[in-house]
Design an enzyme around this catalytic site. Structure first.
Site, PDB file in Angstrom:
ATOM      1  N   TRP A  50     -18.479  -8.077   7.683  1.00 41.44           N
ATOM      2  CA  TRP A  50     -17.154  -7.468   7.601  1.00 41.44           C
ATOM      3  C   TRP A  50     -16.334  -7.659   8.870  1.00 41.44           C
ATOM      4  CZ3 TRP A  50     -18.315  -2.326   4.490  1.00 41.44           C
ATOM      5  CH2 TRP A  50     -18.577  -2.677   3.166  1.00 41.44           C
ATOM      6  N   HIS A 107     -15.045   6.082  -6.134  1.00 45.18           N
ATOM      7  CA  HIS A 107     -13.881   5.221  -5.936  1.00 45.18           C
ATOM      8  C   HIS A 107     -12.669   5.714  -6.712  1.00 45.18           C
ATOM      9  CE1 HIS A 107     -17.431   2.820  -4.962  1.00 45.18           C
ATOM     10  NE2 HIS A 107     -16.679   2.373  -3.982  1.00 45.18           N
ATOM     11  N   CYS A 135     -21.122   6.479  -2.938  1.00 41.64           N
ATOM     12  CA  CYS A 135     -20.620   5.861  -1.703  1.00 41.64           C
ATOM     13  C   CYS A 135     -20.026   6.970  -0.836  1.00 41.64           C
ATOM     14  CB  CYS A 135     -19.579   4.786  -2.035  1.00 41.64           C
ATOM     15  SG  CYS A 135     -19.225   3.663  -0.667  1.00 41.64           S
ATOM     16  N   HIS A 174     -27.930   2.165   2.641  1.00 44.46           N
ATOM     17  CA  HIS A 174     -27.012   2.339   1.516  1.00 44.46           C
ATOM     18  C   HIS A 174     -26.397   0.992   1.132  1.00 44.46           C
ATOM     19  CE1 HIS A 174     -23.724   3.686  -0.939  1.00 44.46           C
ATOM     20  NE2 HIS A 174     -22.871   3.126  -0.104  1.00 44.46           N
ATOM     21  N   LYS A 231       0.840  -1.206   0.000  1.00 43.47           N
ATOM     22  CA  LYS A 231       0.000   0.000   0.000  1.00 43.47           C
ATOM     23  C   LYS A 231       0.870   1.248   0.000  1.00 43.47           C
ATOM     24  CE  LYS A 231      -3.249   2.454   3.035  1.00 43.47           C
ATOM     25  NZ  LYS A 231      -4.492   2.441   2.257  1.00 43.47           N
ATOM     26  N   SER A 277     -19.539   9.625   5.039  1.00 43.61           N
ATOM     27  CA  SER A 277     -18.205  10.086   5.416  1.00 43.61           C
ATOM     28  C   SER A 277     -17.728  11.197   4.495  1.00 43.61           C
ATOM     29  CB  SER A 277     -17.225   8.913   5.372  1.00 43.61           C
ATOM     30  OG  SER A 277     -17.218   8.330   4.099  1.00 43.61           O
ATOM     31  N   GLU A 287     -25.137   2.092  -5.559  1.00 44.39           N
ATOM     32  CA  GLU A 287     -24.096   2.366  -6.531  1.00 44.39           C
ATOM     33  C   GLU A 287     -24.730   2.260  -7.903  1.00 44.39           C
ATOM     34  OE1 GLU A 287     -20.258   0.455  -8.399  1.00 44.39           O
ATOM     35  OE2 GLU A 287     -22.350   0.273  -8.943  1.00 44.39           O
ATOM     36  N   ASP A 289     -13.161   3.220  11.013  1.00 40.08           N
ATOM     37  CA  ASP A 289     -13.702   2.328   9.996  1.00 40.08           C
ATOM     38  C   ASP A 289     -15.161   2.089  10.356  1.00 40.08           C
ATOM     39  OD1 ASP A 289     -13.237  -0.095   7.978  1.00 40.08           O
ATOM     40  OD2 ASP A 289     -14.401  -0.846   9.678  1.00 40.08           O
TER      41      ASP A 289
HETATM   42  N1  GLN Z   1     -21.608   5.706   5.688  1.00 45.69           N
HETATM   43  C1  GLN Z   1     -20.457   5.071   5.160  1.00 45.69           C
HETATM   44  C2  GLN Z   1     -19.507   6.090   4.562  1.00 45.69           C
HETATM   45  O1  GLN Z   1     -19.942   7.045   4.029  1.00 45.69           O
HETATM   46  C3  GLN Z   1     -20.828   4.088   4.089  1.00 45.69           C
HETATM   47  C4  GLN Z   1     -19.621   3.459   3.479  1.00 45.69           C
HETATM   48  C5  GLN Z   1     -19.927   2.267   2.600  1.00 45.69           C
HETATM   49  O2  GLN Z   1     -21.000   2.100   2.150  1.00 45.69           O
HETATM   50  N2  GLN Z   1     -18.965   1.463   2.313  1.00 45.69           N
HETATM   51  O3  GLN Z   1     -18.329   5.939   4.598  1.00 45.69           O
HETATM   52 ZN    ZN Z   2     -20.963   2.457  -0.308  1.00 39.97          ZN
END
Ligand code: GLN
Ligand code: ZN
Length: 764
Positions: free
Chosen positions: A571, A704, A736, A651, A19, A443, A675, A499
């Site tokens: 997760w 992304h 996202c 989401h 990374k 976020s 998405e 996270d």
């Molecule tokens: N609420 C989370 C964010 O905005 C959702 C992230 C996700 O769906 N992976 O980061």
């Molecule tokens: Zn997402």
């Protein structure tokens, strides 16, 4: 002699070296040569440590700077035209395919990324058309085989199988309607022949050819193609070990058993029940059977006694020379080593086994099955027996209050008080949002400053008050930013969260955390899943403080933000001693309390993210109902404890809804965001076709990638959405959360998004 093998190893480096190097290369801080050198060091460390651990069949060719399927596409010249002709080096073309590129006049979005089977790993989807011109740009299998050999390590190279490669890909935009990637097989096989014969000439005795699609129902469609492919390849190839993993072969076994292969790997972690059938199917041949006894998907110590029982069965039937003890899949999904964990208690450490420890496990199991008289092996078996017994004893400490609460769940607890149509009218008044409300997924950029503050707090360099003041300032500035650019339904930005899963795990009872147990999610994005070890409960509210603070500094409505029960479960590394259903319901009850508390604190909208709902779906359709039968009620249990006035959001980070549409509808969230930017509007048609009637925010751009979507681009997107969806249902949002993005592109993108929404309000 029973041999030991590992199907693939984490390629991130013990200290996330890959990374760091990849991101430094992207930032222009190191050269391509520096990057190659960093990668070589990581490969060397993996190979030599696997050898030291006594693994007989060590993988090579499984390393990747971004994604192994992307490597394969690049090697086979499956490169969409849009990435070519920009005067980029092959390495930069490769990264452009993975993450898009917007620099020096080049502006290309990333390729589509999809979840890898039922895991939280994502692969870059290959795009095929009639025009695809396969050729071998480079032979990674040979290169890495030689690289390992030069270090004194003999390896068994890993290659993505031809059928999986085509079946996991999609038709590109310029393909003719109805084009099926699998139709390219005759064109693809000559290139595979070249790859495999080069590998044979390089001295490889075996090659591991991965065909994970064999655990899917859809593989039965490819029976003919499997036969053709392997009949063509076997004569020129090193001995082929055909690897299947993540599930059972089922009826596909009947044609797999007829393929001209030298070895077959099966997953006995996920599907121990298939062993008898598979033994029966290969018995009369010379095929070597590789037993996936050590889980590549979890972090629990293997129970040697249970594994040996299965292994012995195979040895008795086939003889030791025809049996290999292996990891169930690549160890890609597990952290590198337990040795890096300094904060776990001795008791906890004794429960777990990460990639390197799993490597030792396969070596010991193979030695034991070979009848080794080595006292070290006998000792290891005894030590394992004691560890497993201690863990079993710990598991008896259940939390009675939690267990009783789960047992007392009633059907009415799963339903909102009124139907959506009624709720919608009430919420219209309480939230007062404009037509086509704009919002984000939660976020905002997790900047270096935020990460530094958290690190300082964790190290005790700043006090809790100092840290909280810092977070409050962050929240306030994110709120001001959203107000300034004119977003409608605000978020607090999640600066307090390391996270989205870990954060909740840390505040709930029942989890254990690691310091360094990273696993790759996609590209250079790694996650550190918490480990569920005991019953879950919520000792205190988790997010109420931050959401109410955020609401206190603005007049606009603030959306509370939680991670859903199914996602927290999927997760995390789950417990192996109780069902996932029970773990999920425990999580759901803890979250239900949180949602109710948010409403009590004056929050009017709460989003409960379930991006992992779909990836948890079993690979075989026959198993879906069982999963959905507890996953959907868990979400509903978490969200239905509130009044009609609370607007629930959910989401999902994916767009494959065709097959699970009724489930999404059954969740009955007031608003869902999904998405949509990377795939076509196909899914909106699905929503229309089924008459989806709750509100929906299909992502209007892809977060992304650092690329900024133009205003016109977003308008076009909104326009095509409104061709399909009724005006009254549409929310406008990114696809996202923005945590991995920088502020510059976030600001530019969101301004374009808000302008597009303003335009739409005029135009419609
Ligand atoms: N609420 C989370 C964010 O905005 C959702 C992230 C996700 O769906 N992976 O980061
Ligand atoms: Zn997402």
């Amino acid at each position: 002699m029973v041999a030991s093998s590992v199907l693939g190893f984490p390629r991130i480096g013990a200290n996330r070296e890959v990374k760091k190097a990849v991101e430094a290369y992207w930032a222009g801080k190191i050269s391509a040569d520096d990057l190659t050198k960093a990668a070589a060091d990581v490969k060397k460390a993996s190979w030599t440590s696997l050898k030291e651990r006594g693994v007989d069949l060590i993988p090579s060719g499984d390393f990747s700077l971004y994604d192994h399927i992307l490597d394969h596409s690049a090697a086979f010249n499956v490169i969409p035209k849009r990435y070519l002709g920009h005067n980029l080096s092959p390495l930069d073309v490769y990264f452009a395919m993975g993450r898009g590129r917007q620099a020096d006049g080049v502006d290309v979005p990333a390729s589509e990324m999809k979840k890898w089977f039922d895991s939280n790993y994502h692969f870059v989807v290959p795009e095929f058309s009639e025009e695809t011109d396969f050729k071998l740009n480079f032979n990674k299998a040979v290169e890495e085989f030689n690289e390992a050999k030069a270090l004194g390590v003999a390896t068994r190279p890993v290659v993505v199988g031809p059928i999986s490669f085509l079946a996991l890909g999609k038709a590109s935009k310029d393909a003719k309607p109805g084009f099926q990637p699998i139709s390219l097989l005759p064109k693809l096989l000559p290139v595979y022949k070249q790859l495999l014969s080069d590998l044979k000439n390089a001295g490889a005795e075996w090659v591991q050819v991965d065909e994970p699609v064999l655990v899917l129902d859809s593989a039965s469609l490819y029976e003919k193609e499997f036969a053709e492919a392997y009949a063509t390849l076997a004569p020129v190839s090193p001995k082929i070990l055909l690897a299947t993993y993540y599930g059972r072969l089922d009826s596909n076994l009947s044609f797999v058993a007829k393929l001209p292969i030298s070895g077959l790997h099966i997953d006995l972690d996920r599907a121990p029940g298939q062993l008898d059938e598979v033994i029966a199917a290969v018995k009369s041949s010379n095929v070597v059977l590789s037993l996936g006894l050590v889980s590549g998907r979890n972090i629990w110590k293997s129970d040697f006694q249970a594994a040996l029982k299965l292994g012995q069965k195979a040895v008795d039937a086939l003889g030791g020379d025809r049996v290999i003890v292996a990891t169930s899949s690549s160890l890609l999904h597990t952290p590198v080593t337990l040795a890096a964990e300094k904060k776990l208690t001795a008791e906890q450490k004794d429960w777990f086994s990460f990639a390197l420890e799993k490597a030792s496990e396969v070596a010991i199991l193979a030695a034991a099955l070979s009848g080794s008289q080595d006292s070290k092996v006998a000792e290891a078996l005894e030590v394992n027996k004691a560890s497993i017994a201690k863990r079993r004893a710990f598991e008896t400490n259940s939390d009675d209050t939690v267990r009783k609460r789960v047992a007392a769940i009633t059907p009415d607890m799963l339903e909102r008080k009124s139907p959506f149509a009624v709720r919608k009218e009430i919420q219209k008044k309480t939230l007062d949002l404009p037509k086509f409300p704009t919002t984000t997924i939660g976020s905002f950029p997790q900047t270096k400053e935020i990460r530094n503050a958290r690190a300082k707090f964790n190290k005790g360099e700043i006090t809790e008050t100092q840290y909280e003041d810092f977070i409050k300032k962050e929240i306030e500035s994110v709120v001001r930013f959203q107000e300034k650019i004119g977003l409608d339904l605000l978020v607090h930005g999640e600066p307090e969260r390391n996270d989205m899963v870990q954060y909740f795990g840390e505040q709930f009872n029942g989890f254990v955390f690691t310091q360094n147990a990273w696993v790759q999610s996609y590209g250079s994005r790694y996650v550190r899943p918490p480990i569920l070890v005991s019953d879950v409960s919520r000792p205190n509210p988790v997010t109420v403080k931050w959401s109410s603070y955020a609401q206190s500094v603005t007049k606009k409505p603030m959306k509370g933000m939680l991670t859903g029960p199914v996602t927290i479960l999927n997760w995390s590394f789950p417990r192996a001693d109780i069902s996932r259903e029970l773990q999920c319901k425990q999580l759901a009850l803890a979250l239900r309390d949180e949602v109710v508390d948010l409403e009590k604190a004056g929050i009017k909208a709460v989003q409960v993210d379930e991006p992992a709902l779909r990836e948890g779906l079993p690979l075989r359709k026959a198993d879906w109902d069982a999963y959905l039968g507890w996953a959907l009620p868990s979400f509903k249990l978490a969200t239905a404890g509130v009044t009609d006035a609370l607007q629930t959001h959910s989401h999902f980070c994916y767009s494959d809804f065709d097959d699970i549409f009724p489930s999404i509808q059954a969740l009955d969230a007031d608003v869902i965001s999904i998405e949509a930017s990377k795939s076509d509007m196909k899914l909106l048609n699905t929503f229309k076709q089924y008459g989806y009637s709750n509100q929906i925010g299909p992502g209007v751009y892809d977060i992304h990638s650092p690329r900024v979507p133009g205003e016109q681009e977003i308008k076009d997107r909104v326009k095509s959405m409104l061709d399909i969806l009724p005006d009254s249902l549409l929310f406008i949002n990114p696809d996202c959360g923005l945590k991995t993005r920088g502020w510059k592109e976030t600001e530019a993108s969101l301004i374009n998004l808000v302008n597009a929404a303003r335009w739409a309000r005029q135009a419609y």
